[in-house]
Design an enzyme around this catalytic site. Sequence first.
Site, PDB file in Angstrom:
ATOM      1  CG  ASP A  89      -0.666  -6.935  -6.908  1.00  0.00           C
ATOM      2  OD1 ASP A  89      -0.490  -7.842  -6.079  1.00  0.00           O
ATOM      3  OD2 ASP A  89      -0.675  -5.721  -6.623  1.00  0.00           O
TER       4      ASP A  89
ATOM      5  CE  LYS B 257       5.556 -11.222  -8.178  1.00  0.00           C
ATOM      6  NZ  LYS B 257       4.767 -10.006  -8.413  1.00  0.00           N
TER       7      LYS B 257
ATOM      8  CE  LYS C 289      -2.701 -17.601 -14.987  1.00  0.00           C
ATOM      9  NZ  LYS C 289      -3.803 -17.710 -15.945  1.00  0.00           N
TER      10      LYS C 289
ATOM     11  N   GLY D  17       1.493 -11.869  -1.788  1.00  0.00           N
ATOM     12  CA  GLY D  17       0.512 -12.921  -1.571  1.00  0.00           C
ATOM     13  C   GLY D  17      -0.021 -13.465  -2.864  1.00  0.00           C
ATOM     14  CG  HIS D  18       1.249 -16.419  -4.926  1.00  0.00           C
ATOM     15  ND1 HIS D  18       2.496 -15.878  -4.893  1.00  0.00           N
ATOM     16  CD2 HIS D  18       1.371 -17.712  -4.611  1.00  0.00           C
ATOM     17  CE1 HIS D  18       3.353 -16.825  -4.557  1.00  0.00           C
ATOM     18  NE2 HIS D  18       2.695 -17.950  -4.386  1.00  0.00           N
TER      19      HIS D  18
ATOM     20  CD  GLN E 282       6.986  -7.315  -2.404  1.00  0.00           C
ATOM     21  OE1 GLN E 282       8.051  -7.851  -2.218  1.00  0.00           O
ATOM     22  NE2 GLN E 282       5.912  -7.649  -1.724  1.00  0.00           N
TER      23      GLN E 282
ATOM     24  NE  ARG F 120      -3.448  -1.068   0.058  1.00  0.00           N
ATOM     25  CZ  ARG F 120      -2.234  -0.529   0.127  1.00  0.00           C
ATOM     26  NH1 ARG F 120      -2.079   0.765   0.325  1.00  0.00           N
ATOM     27  NH2 ARG F 120      -1.158  -1.267  -0.023  1.00  0.00           N
TER      28      ARG F 120
ATOM     29  N   GLY G  40      -6.773 -17.082 -18.529  1.00  0.00           N
ATOM     30  CA  GLY G  40      -7.868 -17.345 -17.596  1.00  0.00           C
ATOM     31  C   GLY G  40      -7.378 -17.362 -16.174  1.00  0.00           C
TER      32      GLY G  40
HETATM   33  P1  IMP Z   1       5.446  -2.244   1.775  1.00  0.00           P
HETATM   34  O1  IMP Z   1       6.278  -3.207   1.001  1.00  0.00           O
HETATM   35  O2  IMP Z   1       4.334  -2.901   2.524  1.00  0.00           O
HETATM   36  O3  IMP Z   1       6.239  -1.318   2.623  1.00  0.00           O
HETATM   37  O4  IMP Z   1       4.711  -1.301   0.715  1.00  0.00           O
HETATM   38  C1  IMP Z   1       5.446  -0.419  -0.109  1.00  0.00           C
HETATM   39  C2  IMP Z   1       4.755  -0.247  -1.455  1.00  0.00           C
HETATM   40  O5  IMP Z   1       4.832  -1.474  -2.171  1.00  0.00           O
HETATM   41  C3  IMP Z   1       3.262   0.068  -1.357  1.00  0.00           C
HETATM   42  O6  IMP Z   1       2.919   0.898  -2.448  1.00  0.00           O
HETATM   43  C4  IMP Z   1       2.615  -1.295  -1.507  1.00  0.00           C
HETATM   44  O7  IMP Z   1       1.294  -1.195  -1.972  1.00  0.00           O
HETATM   45  C5  IMP Z   1       3.534  -1.940  -2.512  1.00  0.00           C
HETATM   46  N1  IMP Z   1       3.553  -3.396  -2.403  1.00  0.00           N
HETATM   47  C6  IMP Z   1       4.177  -4.145  -1.476  1.00  0.00           C
HETATM   48  N2  IMP Z   1       3.990  -5.458  -1.714  1.00  0.00           N
HETATM   49  C7  IMP Z   1       3.226  -5.551  -2.811  1.00  0.00           C
HETATM   50  C8  IMP Z   1       2.710  -6.651  -3.569  1.00  0.00           C
HETATM   51  O8  IMP Z   1       2.916  -7.832  -3.286  1.00  0.00           O
HETATM   52  N3  IMP Z   1       1.966  -6.330  -4.660  1.00  0.00           N
HETATM   53  C9  IMP Z   1       1.752  -5.030  -5.008  1.00  0.00           C
HETATM   54  N4  IMP Z   1       2.211  -4.003  -4.351  1.00  0.00           N
HETATM   55  C10 IMP Z   1       2.947  -4.238  -3.258  1.00  0.00           C
HETATM   56 MG    MG Z   2       0.607 -10.373  -5.164  1.00  0.00          MG
END
Ligand code: IMP
Ligand code: MG
Length: 455
Positions: free
Chosen positions: A20, A23, A25, A47-48, A234, A326, A443
């Site tokens: 998060d 990336k 941008k 996701g973006h 990630q 969340r 921004g």
């Molecule tokens: P999983 O990849 O869904 O199994 O989640 C494992 C951990 O990685 C959890 O703490 C998620 O919140 C975190 N996580 C997975 N994908 C993302 C992402 O795109 N952004 C932020 N955290 C992520």
């Molecule tokens: Mg993301």
Amino acid sequence: MKPQDPKGNAVIVVGGKWGDEGKGKITSRFSKDADLVIRGTGGANAGHTIVFGGKKIALHLVPGGIVYPQTTCLIGQGVVIDIQVLLKEIEALEEMGVPNVRERLRITGRAHIVFPYHKELDGLYETFKEEPVGTTKRGIGPAYIDQGARSGIRVYELLQPVDVLERLIREATTPHNQLFEANGMDEVRADAKALAEEYHKYGKMLEPMLERDPDGLTSKAYREGKKVVVEGAQAYRLDLFNGDYPDVTSSNCVTTGTLLGAHLSHKMVDKVIVVLKAHDSRVGNGPFPTEQEAHIENDQVLPYLIPYTGDIIREDAHEFGATTGRPRRVGFFDAVITATSKDVLGADYICLNHMDTLGEIGKKLGSVKMCTSYFYQGEHIYHYPDDIRLTGEVPTPMYEEFYGGWTIPSSARSYDEVPEAAKKYIKRIEEVTGIPVKYIGVGPDNDDLIVRDDV
Ligand code: IMP
Ligand code: MG
């Protein structure tokens, strides 16, 4: 004989902390005139938000570079595909008027498929743990487990005759179904026949986009000097090997893992950009040394009158998950983690997002902090300790304080427009991490970016 290989031409974008970082941008910036944009790892847990013709869309699987009509976009072998999500994204992009989506999107036959039973398993595995990971429950981990167990179903398998696919799904789901039964979850047992019929149809829909020679595609782009961009998913501390195991995702999302997933070698790399925010955030469980107290419980924001520091950062920076909604855990910038990751990520440059936001946060807090060393196991240290799980001690951050009340207009495009106080903060990040901060997010829009020509 001397090697005659061309210089690398791929820009690799990776997350520097827990995801998060924004990336999308910087990836979008490089995708504008790219020939090939590749997604290398993860699945619909990432996701973006992408803007096209004034309309917004959240993409989880299709590379964001698809909105630039000259690009070819590849979903690489490191990605696990939730086919329903993917098909919806393709349709939504077409509805928005993005041209030739199905011609330009290529999907490697080697990518594994996420099935509904993987999502059920994601939730079930968490219930066995005293300390759950806090997964996004998108079935990512269980899909990678099946890949490792050599019983996964790839895009290729979907295109087998239905009876063969049915047998493969039955073999893959035999242990899963036993587990569901043993846990009173009969209703989610995988029905191999029904799944085979349904997913074979999806496979047929994807067939025109099937890339049977993904290594050849990237090799050709490299040999012909095309512009290649890789969208990481990630981040460093969520990496299966390098991260805060077991509070990690199930893929290798550091630079090297991203290259593997994107069908590239080190020779094809031009530069690696590590994306960070001027503050830090994390969703899910696991160590977060600079985390600030906030009114959050069980992934919900509690009502409050007087905000804690973490509430101010979360609200100003809109830290809510793009995939799950969340509220994110938030804290001050941890420069020690980034210093530790510099060489293992092969970092050439930092892209530092939310510098405008941190200025606003500073106005409310009076000052902002940066962690530049830790106190850990009775010592003052300058690296991220590897044995946190063993010692049970999360390092205590040692902070430096900065006047944080700067204002950076989102229209700023030159480093001259950045106030001295903000420059001081950026300079300190460069000193501690040894990585130049070349790109600065100012921004919310993709174009709200300063590219420094002095570094
Ligand atoms: P999983 O990849 O869904 O199994 O989640 C494992 C951990 O990685 C959890 O703490 C998620 O919140 C975190 N996580 C997975 N994908 C993302 C992402 O795109 N952004 C932020 N955290 C992520
Ligand atoms: Mg993301």
